[in-house]
Design an enzyme around this catalytic site. Structure first.
Site, mmCIF file in Angstrom:
data_model
loop_
_atom_site.group_PDB
_atom_site.id
_atom_site.type_symbol
_atom_site.label_atom_id
_atom_site.label_comp_id
_atom_site.label_asym_id
_atom_site.label_seq_id
_atom_site.Cartn_x
_atom_site.Cartn_y
_atom_site.Cartn_z
ATOM 1 N N CYS A 1 -4.063 -2.183 2.274
ATOM 2 C CA CYS A 1 -3.555 -2.533 0.899
ATOM 3 C C CYS A 1 -3.133 -3.483 0.265
ATOM 4 C CB CYS A 1 -2.362 -1.332 0.837
ATOM 5 S SG CYS A 1 -1.951 -0.784 -0.825
ATOM 6 N N ASP B 1 -8.456 1.169 9.472
ATOM 7 C CA ASP B 1 -8.320 -0.399 9.233
ATOM 8 C C ASP B 1 -8.785 -1.321 10.373
ATOM 9 O OD1 ASP B 1 -6.719 0.513 7.073
ATOM 10 O OD2 ASP B 1 -4.707 -0.153 7.800
ATOM 11 N N CYS C 1 -6.426 2.146 -4.623
ATOM 12 C CA CYS C 1 -5.166 1.529 -4.679
ATOM 13 C C CYS C 1 -4.271 1.744 -5.829
ATOM 14 C CB CYS C 1 -5.375 -0.113 -4.605
ATOM 15 S SG CYS C 1 -3.916 -0.994 -4.237
#
Ligand code: FAD
Length: 442
Positions: free
Chosen positions: A191, A328, A372
């Site tokens: 993020c 991730d 986001c």
């Protein structure tokens, strides 16, 4: 009881279960061979394992996951600013683990892809027909000198840890003015918006508390832009200007000096490149450097940068056909978010189940979608949605999402967390692509 109340009660119940010691089905005797082994029971691992376990049946799927607690980390921006409670961001792993999956409560220490096995930290070997790697990103706290020992003390905090996120709220409220610093490293992180979201929320609180005039706010980023996509970066820069938030580019936090309360930055570009910059702080929110997990980096699965080396469209490993990865820890060249995983998991499951059942259905392809929610205040947000592959916005709603709005704030704070707990980690939420089609924005 209203639906919201009942959702709240069930969350409270599940949060309490974090401390429960009642044995669950997952604790029973386990085999050492599985159709699919999933490494990691985070956002990515569970969203895949749920569907696979349901489709393939009892004990066909194992999830290797060492943690007792599953966190919905996107909520930590709200927790760090006192807008949500920490308890709402966590559930007992035993409660979220798919019932038909076998939970192996350990860490993977190494991979042996030519033998189709993973070795656990306890030395045991587990074999698989197919492997899905979803172990997340490694947060390298130790790479900032003195950070591990100063975190959570004397104004130094971070929303990137379950241990310190509540300290952020405490320190924001205790702040009496002075120098407030917020950092973003030059490494990839999860993020990429979170380091600045907390700055907007803190600034708003200090303004409301009447101490804004006595407060200097500086944002230090190791990168050359405030946000990767220009459409959103331009709006964010306007907000920073209007709210007197000073942005410093190409500056990477290197050291904290707790005795003198100073932060030392490496200057990465420009005339001062190679020098350091030292600033006093009264409040310091750190986003630490991150990278591929060491155990992946050291394995035959990794690319040159340490990430699991997969095809950016099919999510299949570039060398080992029966291995997939997402989330991730993967090499996917897009922004690392839970939102991105919603689209990735649908593609991965389609392609992996196609392998298992020998179906000739079309291979699904991931387009780099990510999102986001850039929270800019306690009632507004810019909902960035874009493809990391094309660098272009990929918005869901039929309005300009680069403008601050209450509707997208409410969606992010109140609705998406429920979608996460009830659908995403249960494998039934594939992201907003179908809504984009519905609104004609695709
Ligand atoms: P994780 O969810 O981190 O899970 C990895 C799992 O692997 C963990 O459970 C871990 O215990 C396990 N594991 C690690 N090592 C091993 C091992 N050796 N063996 C077995 N298991 C292992 N995303 C958004 O979409 N929107 C947001 O607004 C947003 N805001 C964020 C704000 C903050 C402060 C943070 C910290 C994150 C935010 N994110 C946001 C990012 C999002 O939380 C992550 O991108 C997402 O959780 C990644 O999922 P993952 O499964 O890849 O990793």
């Amino acid at each position: 009881m209203s639906a919201r109340n009942s959702a709240f009660q069930s969350k409270r119940f599940l949060a309490q279960a974090v401390t429960s010691t009642t044995p669950k089905i997952h604790d029973q005797a386990k085999p050492s061979s599985y159709k699919v082994v999933v490494v990691g029971g985070g956002s990515a691992g569970l969203s895949v394992a749920s569907t696979l376990a349901e489709t393939l049946g009892n004990k066909s799927v194992a999830v290797v996951e060492p943690s007792d607690v599953h966190y919905y980390q996107p909520l930590w921006t709200f927790v760090g600013s006192g807008l949500k409670s920490f308890d709402e961001s966590k559930m007992a792993m035993s409660e979220v683990m798919p019932e038909k999956a076998q939970w192996i409560k350990d860490s993977v220490a190494s991979f042996n892809p030519t033998k189709n096995t993973v070795v656990l930290a306890n030395g045991e070997s587990i074999s698989y027909d197919y492997l899905v790697v979803a172990a997340g990103i490694q947060v390298n706290w130790g790479k900032i000198k003195n950070l591990p020992e100063t975190l959570g003390k004397n104004g130094v905090t971070s929303n990137y840890s379950a241990q310190s996120v509540q300290k952020t709220d405490e320190f924001i409220k205790a702040f009496k003015g002075g120098n407030a610093l917020f950092t973003m490293p030059s490494t990839p992180i999860k993020c990429a918006g979170a380091p600045q979201k907390i700055m907007y929320l803190a600034e708003e609180q200090w303004r409301k508390a009447g101490i804004r005039d006595q407060t200097k706010i500086n944002y230090f980023t190791g990168l050359g832009k405030i946000f990767a996509i220009d459409k959103y970066a331009n709006e964010l820069l306007k907000i920073c200007k209007a709210r007197n938030l000073n942005i410093n580019y190409f500056t990477d936090l290197a050291e904290i000096r707790p005795d003198s309360r100073e932060a030392v930055f490496n200057v990465l570009a420009g005339e001062a490149k190679g020098t350091t910059l030292t600033l006093p702080y009264d409040f310091l929110h750190v986003t630490p450097p991150m990278g591929a997990p060491d155990f992946i980096k050291a394995s035959p699965l990794s690319n040159a940068d340490g990430w699991v080396d997969i095809d950016k469209e099919t999510l299949r490993h570039n060398k080992f056909n029966n291995i997939y990865a997402l989330g991730d820890c993967s090499s996917l060249p897009t922004s690392k978010t839970a939102a991105a995983i919603t689209a990735q998991s649908a593609v991965l499951k389609n392609n992996l189940l196609g392998d298992i059942f020998g179906e000739s259905k079309e291979v699904a392809k991931y387009d780099g979608y990510t999102s986001c929610p850039l929270v800019t205040g306690s009632d507004k947000l810019i909902l960035a949605e874009f493809s990391g592959y094309s660098g272009q916005p990929q918005e869901t709603f039929p309005f300009d999402q680069s403008k601050e709005r209450f509707s997208t704030y409410f969606l992010t704070k109140e609705i998406i967390p429920d979608i996460y707990w009830r659908a995403m980690i249960k494998g039934t939420w594939d992201g907003p692509a179908k809504y984009r089609k519905f609104f004609g924005s695709a």
